[in-house]
Enzyme design. Structure first.
Site, PDB file in Angstrom:
ATOM      1  N   CYS A  50       0.830  -1.218   0.000  1.00 50.85           N
ATOM      2  CA  CYS A  50       0.000   0.000   0.000  1.00 50.85           C
ATOM      3  C   CYS A  50       0.864   1.268   0.000  1.00 50.85           C
ATOM      4  O   CYS A  50       1.679   1.481   0.904  1.00 50.85           O
ATOM      5  CB  CYS A  50      -0.923  -0.023   1.225  1.00 50.85           C
ATOM      6  SG  CYS A  50      -1.628   1.571   1.671  1.00 50.85           S
ATOM      7  N   CYS A  53       0.375   3.515   3.001  1.00 50.03           N
ATOM      8  CA  CYS A  53       1.020   2.932   4.186  1.00 50.03           C
ATOM      9  C   CYS A  53       2.512   3.238   4.189  1.00 50.03           C
ATOM     10  O   CYS A  53       3.100   3.570   5.229  1.00 50.03           O
ATOM     11  CB  CYS A  53       0.805   1.416   4.221  1.00 50.03           C
ATOM     12  SG  CYS A  53      -0.933   0.907   4.190  1.00 50.03           S
ATOM     13  N   CYS A 393      -4.775   9.958 -16.348  1.00 45.03           N
ATOM     14  CA  CYS A 393      -5.792   9.070 -15.776  1.00 45.03           C
ATOM     15  C   CYS A 393      -6.221   7.994 -16.778  1.00 45.03           C
ATOM     16  O   CYS A 393      -6.711   8.303 -17.876  1.00 45.03           O
ATOM     17  CB  CYS A 393      -6.994   9.913 -15.338  1.00 45.03           C
ATOM     18  SG  CYS A 393      -8.515   8.995 -15.093  1.00 45.03           S
ATOM     19  N   CYS A 396      -9.925   8.048 -17.668  1.00 46.17           N
ATOM     20  CA  CYS A 396     -10.226   9.155 -18.576  1.00 46.17           C
ATOM     21  C   CYS A 396      -9.876   8.779 -20.011  1.00 46.17           C
ATOM     22  O   CYS A 396     -10.617   9.103 -20.957  1.00 46.17           O
ATOM     23  CB  CYS A 396      -9.449  10.404 -18.164  1.00 46.17           C
ATOM     24  SG  CYS A 396      -9.735  10.940 -16.454  1.00 46.17           S
TER      25      CYS A 396
END
Length: 490
Positions: A50, A53, A393, A396
């Site tokens: 992560c 994290c 993105c 997108c």
């Protein structure tokens, strides 16, 4: 005697071991037994892969070292939800990473919703330990408390009064943001002569000749009056804005950005702050603050500036309607005074982050930039679907050809499909854009607030939505999105 000495040595050894580890690693096999031994603990449930994290880990470890030195100590621990702590994570309903929870004596006390930087974690967790207001039982304890490097609020109570009850209530309410202490010590009360009153003390490193080092409460004995007293005086004339307190600095706001460092260069830091204070003492209706230029480089970039020079501060402002302003003149007391005057009187132009207006905007999907947004989206006289996207993105990119097809399909209708790169242009404040792509529907009447598009992402989904929402029924489609007789099928 030997047994007691042995226990003390063992306790010291145990604390030293924890300090050396900083953040304790827990697993399914030892979680319950270990956490039950801690008076207070902050547990991070994480996954090694992560990204959030990984970003939190060094801040978490730094906070852990500081909090273990508190009395009583606060333990910070972590659980790997992908390996040895799977069952524990399931037990506590962990569904995202990182998830942080506060435990007291082995039981979940509350979700952690505080800051994610080390200083913020330390301040938040210190507020969770013990009573909301510290008992300042002697002059030594009192002096140590008001010597903290942060704002503290102290209640002096010679007798039990309504004010003391209200003070404890406000301490309970604001304990996560403010350090509270109270004293009934006769020697302290007699020495400072505050009988049944409340005093806010500012940290010594912010001491200046333009405002007092402490403020005495003189309002009515009510929660709202105490709240207002603390809020209005907490940051003084010119606050020190940091990541963990930035929400307290609301527009209209003027920020001064430079190399703020109260650890390595307090004298240089206050050299510039004092010049801001000189102006601030005569300013009303405005929030002013100094900002570390490195901590807020992202804000500097939002104003189209690449960096803050080392020699002098820059000044940036936001109005109540969230427009941005830049002081273009070199920093000086006189220029800052003039800038604030013009800013408050609306005599300067706001800064707009915008790409250049396209020379050719004849394609089915119109391109909006900040400079032409009102013309292309707000005041175009037709119903409009606008997409806010980011060039990088993936979602997108997947949407782009479909969006183009929708625009081509409806190019003879009184509907406009528009797109805007939200990373290169300022997005108007009426649109809440937190991820990409975000789409909004705007009826042509201009009176209805923009409606977030929550529908599907294929051609039929868009056509059906637009057909049902259009102010005037489409020429080629009925309200359900079906082609009218004589029109081409989708």
């Amino acid at each position: 005697m030997n047994l007691m000495r042995g226990l003390i040595i063992f306790s010291g050894f145990l604390l030293s071991s924890i300090l050396a580890e900083s953040v304790v690693d827990l697993s399914d096999s030892d979680f319950d037994s270990s956490v039950a031994e801690y008076d207070s603990a902050l547990i991070m449930f994480y996954a090694p892969w992560c990204g959030h994290c990984k970003k939190l880990k060094p801040e978490f470890e730094k906070a852990a070292k500081s909090l273990l030195k508190e009395d009583p100590p606060v333990v910070l621990a972590k659980v790997d939800c992908t390996e040895a702590g799977k069952d524990t994570c399931n037990k506590f309903g962990v569904s995202g990473y990182p998830t942080l929870k506060i435990f007291r004596n082995g039981e979940v006390s509350k979700e952690y919703n505080g800051p994610r930087d080390s200083a913020g974690i330390v301040k938040y967790m210190k507020s969770q330990v013990g009573p909301s207001s510290k008992d300042l039982s002697s002059e030594e304890v009192f002096n140590n408390f008001i010597s903290k490097d942060e704002v503290v609020v102290v209640g002096f109570f010679e007798t039990e009064t309504d004010l003391k009850g209200k003070f404890i209530q406000i301490a309970n309410k604001l304990r996560e943001k403010v350090n509270f202490g109270h004293t009934t010590s006769k020697s302290v009360i007699d020495k400072y002569n505050y009988k049944n009153n409340v005093v806010l003390y500012r940290p010594k490193y912010l001491s200046n000749k333009f405002e007092p080092d402490f403020v005495v409460f003189d309002g009515e004995e009510s929660l709202s009056a105490l709240d207002s007293f603390i809020t209005s005086n907490y940051h003084g004339l010119v606050g020190y804005r940091q990541k963990e307190n930035m929400e307290a600095f609301k527009p209209p706001y003027v920020g001064v950005y430079y190399n703020v460092d109260y650890v390595k260069n307090p004298k240089g830091t206050n050299y510039w702050r004092n010049r801001v204070l000189k102006v601030a003492k005569s300013v009303v209706g405005l929030t002013l603050a100094i900002n570390n230029k490195d901590d807020f480089q992202h804000e500097v970039s939002e104003y189209g500036l690449e960096f803050v020079p080392d020699d002098k501060p820059i000044v940036l402002a936001r109005s109540l309607d969230n427009k941005k302003y830049i002081m273009k003149d070199e920093f000086s007391v006189e220029n800052l005074e003039l800038f604030i005057h013009d800013f408050q009187n609306g005599d300067i132009e706001p800064y707009i982050k915008s790409e250049a207006i396209p020379k050719d905007n004849s394609s089915p999907v119109k391109v909006a930039v900040a400079k032409n947004f009102d013309d292309i989206v707000i005041n175009n006289g037709v119903d409009t679907l606008v997409e806010f996207y980011a060039p990088w993105c993936g979602h997108c990119k997947n949407l782009a050809p479909i969006y183009e097809q929708v625009a081509e399909k409806l190019q003879d209708e009184a509907v406009s499909l528009v797109k805007m790169d939200a990373t290169a242009n300022d997005v108007p404040s009426i649109f809440d854009v937190r991820g990409f792509p975000t789409l909004y529907w705007l009826p042509k009447d201009g009176k209805t607030k923009p409606i977030r598009y929550e529908g599907g992402r294929d051609l039929n989904d868009f056509v059906n939505y637009i057909a049902s929402k259009a102010t005037d029924e489409l020429k080629g489609f009925d309200r359900s999105g079906k082609p009218k007789e004589g029109k081409d099928e989708l």
